[in-house]
Design an enzyme around this catalytic site. Structure first.
Site, PDB file in Angstrom:
ATOM      1  N   ASN A 111       0.851  -1.186   0.000  1.00 40.50           N
ATOM      2  CA  ASN A 111       0.000   0.000   0.000  1.00 40.50           C
ATOM      3  C   ASN A 111       0.886   1.236   0.000  1.00 40.50           C
ATOM      4  O   ASN A 111       1.499   1.576   0.998  1.00 40.50           O
ATOM      5  CB  ASN A 111      -0.917  -0.001   1.223  1.00 40.50           C
ATOM      6  CG  ASN A 111      -1.959   1.108   1.177  1.00 40.50           C
ATOM      7  OD1 ASN A 111      -1.874   2.016   0.359  1.00 40.50           O
ATOM      8  ND2 ASN A 111      -2.940   1.030   2.055  1.00 40.50           N
ATOM      9  N   ASN A 130      -6.180   6.312  -1.456  1.00 41.93           N
ATOM     10  CA  ASN A 130      -7.098   5.650  -2.394  1.00 41.93           C
ATOM     11  C   ASN A 130      -7.631   4.315  -1.865  1.00 41.93           C
ATOM     12  O   ASN A 130      -8.253   3.555  -2.613  1.00 41.93           O
ATOM     13  CB  ASN A 130      -6.431   5.456  -3.767  1.00 41.93           C
ATOM     14  CG  ASN A 130      -5.213   4.545  -3.716  1.00 41.93           C
ATOM     15  OD1 ASN A 130      -5.070   3.705  -2.830  1.00 41.93           O
ATOM     16  ND2 ASN A 130      -4.313   4.704  -4.687  1.00 41.93           N
ATOM     17  N   ASP A 131      -7.404   4.039  -0.598  1.00 47.70           N
ATOM     18  CA  ASP A 131      -7.921   2.790  -0.015  1.00 47.70           C
ATOM     19  C   ASP A 131      -9.440   2.730  -0.097  1.00 47.70           C
ATOM     20  O   ASP A 131     -10.025   1.676  -0.385  1.00 47.70           O
ATOM     21  CB  ASP A 131      -7.492   2.658   1.453  1.00 47.70           C
ATOM     22  CG  ASP A 131      -6.007   2.406   1.605  1.00 47.70           C
ATOM     23  OD1 ASP A 131      -5.318   2.289   0.577  1.00 47.70           O
ATOM     24  OD2 ASP A 131      -5.542   2.333   2.751  1.00 47.70           O
ATOM     25  N   GLY A 187      -5.923  -2.892   0.228  1.00 45.83           N
ATOM     26  CA  GLY A 187      -5.374  -1.540   0.098  1.00 45.83           C
ATOM     27  C   GLY A 187      -4.122  -1.399  -0.743  1.00 45.83           C
ATOM     28  O   GLY A 187      -3.602  -0.291  -0.901  1.00 45.83           O
ATOM     29  N   ASP A 231      -1.712  -0.994  -4.016  1.00 43.09           N
ATOM     30  CA  ASP A 231      -1.959  -0.141  -5.184  1.00 43.09           C
ATOM     31  C   ASP A 231      -0.707  -0.026  -6.049  1.00 43.09           C
ATOM     32  O   ASP A 231       0.336  -0.610  -5.753  1.00 43.09           O
ATOM     33  CB  ASP A 231      -2.440   1.245  -4.739  1.00 43.09           C
ATOM     34  CG  ASP A 231      -1.575   1.869  -3.652  1.00 43.09           C
ATOM     35  OD1 ASP A 231      -0.343   1.644  -3.668  1.00 43.09           O
ATOM     36  OD2 ASP A 231      -2.112   2.573  -2.776  1.00 43.09           O
ATOM     37  N   ASP A 273      -5.736 -13.919 -19.835  1.00 41.28           N
ATOM     38  CA  ASP A 273      -6.428 -14.822 -18.918  1.00 41.28           C
ATOM     39  C   ASP A 273      -7.373 -15.748 -19.697  1.00 41.28           C
ATOM     40  O   ASP A 273      -7.936 -15.370 -20.721  1.00 41.28           O
ATOM     41  CB  ASP A 273      -7.220 -13.992 -17.908  1.00 41.28           C
ATOM     42  CG  ASP A 273      -7.914 -14.832 -16.871  1.00 41.28           C
ATOM     43  OD1 ASP A 273      -7.222 -15.481 -16.080  1.00 41.28           O
ATOM     44  OD2 ASP A 273      -9.161 -14.846 -16.855  1.00 41.28           O
ATOM     45  N   GLU A 326      -2.926 -17.877 -20.812  1.00 41.58           N
ATOM     46  CA  GLU A 326      -3.183 -18.933 -19.841  1.00 41.58           C
ATOM     47  C   GLU A 326      -3.929 -20.061 -20.558  1.00 41.58           C
ATOM     48  O   GLU A 326      -5.073 -19.901 -20.957  1.00 41.58           O
ATOM     49  CB  GLU A 326      -4.022 -18.405 -18.685  1.00 41.58           C
ATOM     50  CG  GLU A 326      -4.353 -19.477 -17.652  1.00 41.58           C
ATOM     51  CD  GLU A 326      -5.433 -19.039 -16.675  1.00 41.58           C
ATOM     52  OE1 GLU A 326      -5.362 -19.459 -15.508  1.00 41.58           O
ATOM     53  OE2 GLU A 326      -6.348 -18.291 -17.080  1.00 41.58           O
TER      54      GLU A 326
END
Length: 629
Positions: free
Chosen positions: A155, A160-161, A181, A183, A348, A377
């Protein structure tokens, strides 16, 4: 604030991109506050575009209440014309197809929407392409990728949490399903850690907005294709993140999802048309069986269920067979490359997408960005099935011929785990996984790894045996391909994926109040593990033979597996004893590679190997030996 955002004013007023919503753009702000509050919001995807793209066509998806009942008009702009426009099932959408001549210049397009006697103008930004040769570098075998989950790594910006207006507007580090949290700034704060470890590229799990009400931290349920999740940062901060990484000698891989979006995606909540998503009479999951795609005896039902069934209850399956949807997705991922300069895409759930779309998507990306790395993947059970989803020597099946340069190498992953998780584990699977490379156009573009965010952690799988840990790392960093390490493996983070939140724990030291900080001090065996990875990874960086040299392997014998990386001037032997007893190995078996060499040095320990004719390898030990003349 929505990114980007265009305010639609009353008739005769100019609409402009707000500079606060479009980084780097300082267009006129002529809409008064009073009018802006009263006006409905109009959105256009892509949010801006560029002149000089190889494909001159641009599809604009315009979204606003009742916008489908209007007609688009373009003021004279040299080199840009409206080719066509199309109404959709929903009156809230309009497609405008533009053609942008190669000679067109950057600037503002003055578009207008006409409905009866009402004419509503607005502007659309055409930018100049960024021609910096240091952008979009791609990946090579010389790279070493560090994969992490941004929310769980560090964090760096507590502000910006919690973001007002998001569906999950709190953090709870004691919950494996909540936001914790982490980032972009937290990742950037530890660039020095990555470099000390010897990694050269960062792969965060998806950083695009996931405004879902539950378990949104993982990033695989996108809700806005053109916006960085505000809990990680802004679009401008992501652009700066990539730029800072490049300045620090690190590359950035963006994790993307083609097959599905989140159920709170704005285009799902307000569908342009029903056929933008696959739907069944009742909720239907994918059968998760890619064998249906190339089974010569397979049923159409199984094929359809695999491709069109939903990946999960909250992940609607996008209908890429719809040409408008296919173009929307392709343009979005061209947009991210040009906007940021990222170096690669990890894709993905690659096999789950429409096969014809995958070929179209791969071709479009490669034509615009030939240097961009792409690996998917393909979590499959055999060498042949995995190779089917990469560029291979096989004939097309059901009209599909993959143009994906490489895949995540699950066969190598499975083989290493199978060899090490039991006493005297079977080495033949690792040998066979490499032998199967004949199926690929270029298997060196594959990405071998030991574990990831969906799997039990490697150190737990091998019974927390440190000797086996070093063997696995030795194989990972000396085999062909571009190796990938999951965050925390280097400090022996452990657990089983029951559920997967247990293997997605916070990195110690990444968050305020952590009692242990592995970024600065790694006590005991965690420190030994870090040092082993770091020493071997940095040796690999300075010795090209391990990244560009040829590979020769010998059939495993008596629990010992041996291979060589070599070029015209250098040779490195990797020999691993996978048994509980010391092994005496007859070196004359490797005469074709020992020719011209008389001794060697184990590159991590510095131990001298003076006799190449008779090698005595301790139990559960791997040597990486630089041969000397």
């Amino acid at each position: 604030m929505k990114f980007p955002q265009i305010l639609l004013a009353a008739a005769g007023l100019l609409l402009s991109f707000a500079s606060s919503a479009t980084p780097g753009f300082s267009g006129p702000a002529v809409v008064t506050e009073a009018v802006a509050k009263a006006a409905p919001t109009i959105r256009i995807d892509p949010t801006y575009w560029w002149v000089g793209m190889k494909n001159p066509k641009l599809q604009l998806l315009v979204n606003a209440p009742g916008i489908g009942n209007t007609m688009a008009i373009l003021a004279a702009y040299p080199g840009v014309t409206i080719e066509s426009q199309q109404k959709l099932e929903s009156a809230n959408y309009l497609i405008i197809n533009l053609v942008i001549d190669p000679a067109a210049k950057p600037g503002l397009l003055k578009l207008g929407l006409k409905s009866g006697n009402t004419y509503r103008p607005y502007t659309y930004k055409l930018r100049a392409r960024n021609l910096d040769p240091q952008r979009t570098q791609g990946l090579t075998q010389a790279d070493f990728i560090y994969m992490l989950m941004p929310d769980r790594f560090a964090n760096g910006d507590p502000k910006n949490d919690v973001v007002k207006g998001t569906r999950v507007n709190h953090v709870a580090r004691d919950s494996m399903y909540a936001r914790h949290g982490g980032d972009l700034k937290g990742i950037e704060n530890h660039f020095d850690y990555f470099k000390k470890l010897g990694t050269t590229a960062i792969w965060p799990t998806p950083v695009i907005e996931n405004d879902m009400p539950k378990a949104s931290y993982h990033g695989y349920a996108v809700t806005d294709c053109y916006k960085i999740d505000p809990r990680y940062g802004t679009n401008a901060e992501y652009q700066q993140f990539v730029k800072a990484a490049h300045a620090d000698g690190l590359k950035v891989v963006q994790d993307i999802v083609l097959n599905h979006w989140g159920s709170y995606h704005h285009l799902f909540l307000d569908k342009p048309a029903a056929d933008w998503f696959h739907a069944f009479p009742s909720f239907t999951r994918s059968n998760y069986n890619a064998f249906a795609l190339n089974d010569p005896y397979g049923s159409k039902r199984d094929y359809t269920l695999f491709n069109d069934g939903w990946f999960d209850t909250t992940m609607p399956d996008v209908n890429q067979g719809n040409p408008l949807v296919a173009t929307y997705i392709i343009q979005n991922f061209l947009w991210w490359v040009e906007s940021t300069g990222i170096d690669g895409y990890r894709i993905d759930t690659y096999p789950y997408s429409n096969p014809q779309f995958l070929m179209q998507w791969g071709k479009a990306i490669a034509e615009e960005y030939p240097k961009l790395a792409q690996f998917g993947e393909a979590w499959e059970g055999t060498e042949a099935e995995q190779a089917f989803f990469a560029q291979n020597i096989l004939p097309p099946v059901n009209g599909f011929k993959s143009n994906l340069p490489g895949v995540l190498d699950f066969q190598i992953c499975f083989a290493i785990s199978d060899a090490l998780k039991t006493e005297n584990g079977d080495l033949s699977k690792l040998y066979h996984a490499l032998q199967g490379d004949w199926l690929y156009v270029d298997a060196t573009r594959n990405v071998p790894f030991l574990d990831n965010h969906d799997m039990s952690r490697f150190y737990s799988v091998i019974g927390e045996d440190f000797g086996k840990f070093k063997t696995g790392i030795a194989w990972l960093l000396t085999l062909r391909g571009t190796p990938q390490l999951y965050y925390g493996t280097e400090v022996l983070m452990k657990n089983f994926s029951d559920p997967d939140g247990k293997v997605r724990e916070d990195f110690p030291g990444g968050f305020a109040g952590d009692k242990t900080n592995y970024f600065t001090a790694r006590p005991g065996q965690a420190g030994e593990a870090f040092d082993y990875v770091s020493k071997l990874a940095n040796y690999r960086k300075s010795h090209p033979v391990l990244s560009s040299g040829k590979l020769m392997q010998f059939i495993p014998q008596d629990g010992v597996y041996t291979y060589f990386r070599y070029d015209d001037g250098a040779c490195v032997m990797v020999i691993a004893n996978n048994t509980k007893d010391e092994k005496k190995v007859d070196g004359t078996r490797f005469a074709e590679r020992f020719a011209g060499f008389s001794s060697g040095v184990e590159v991590v320990s510095g131990a001298v190997v003076s006799d190449l004719q008779t090698l005595r390898v301790p139990a559960h030990t791997a040597w990486v030996v630089e041969l000397r003349k």
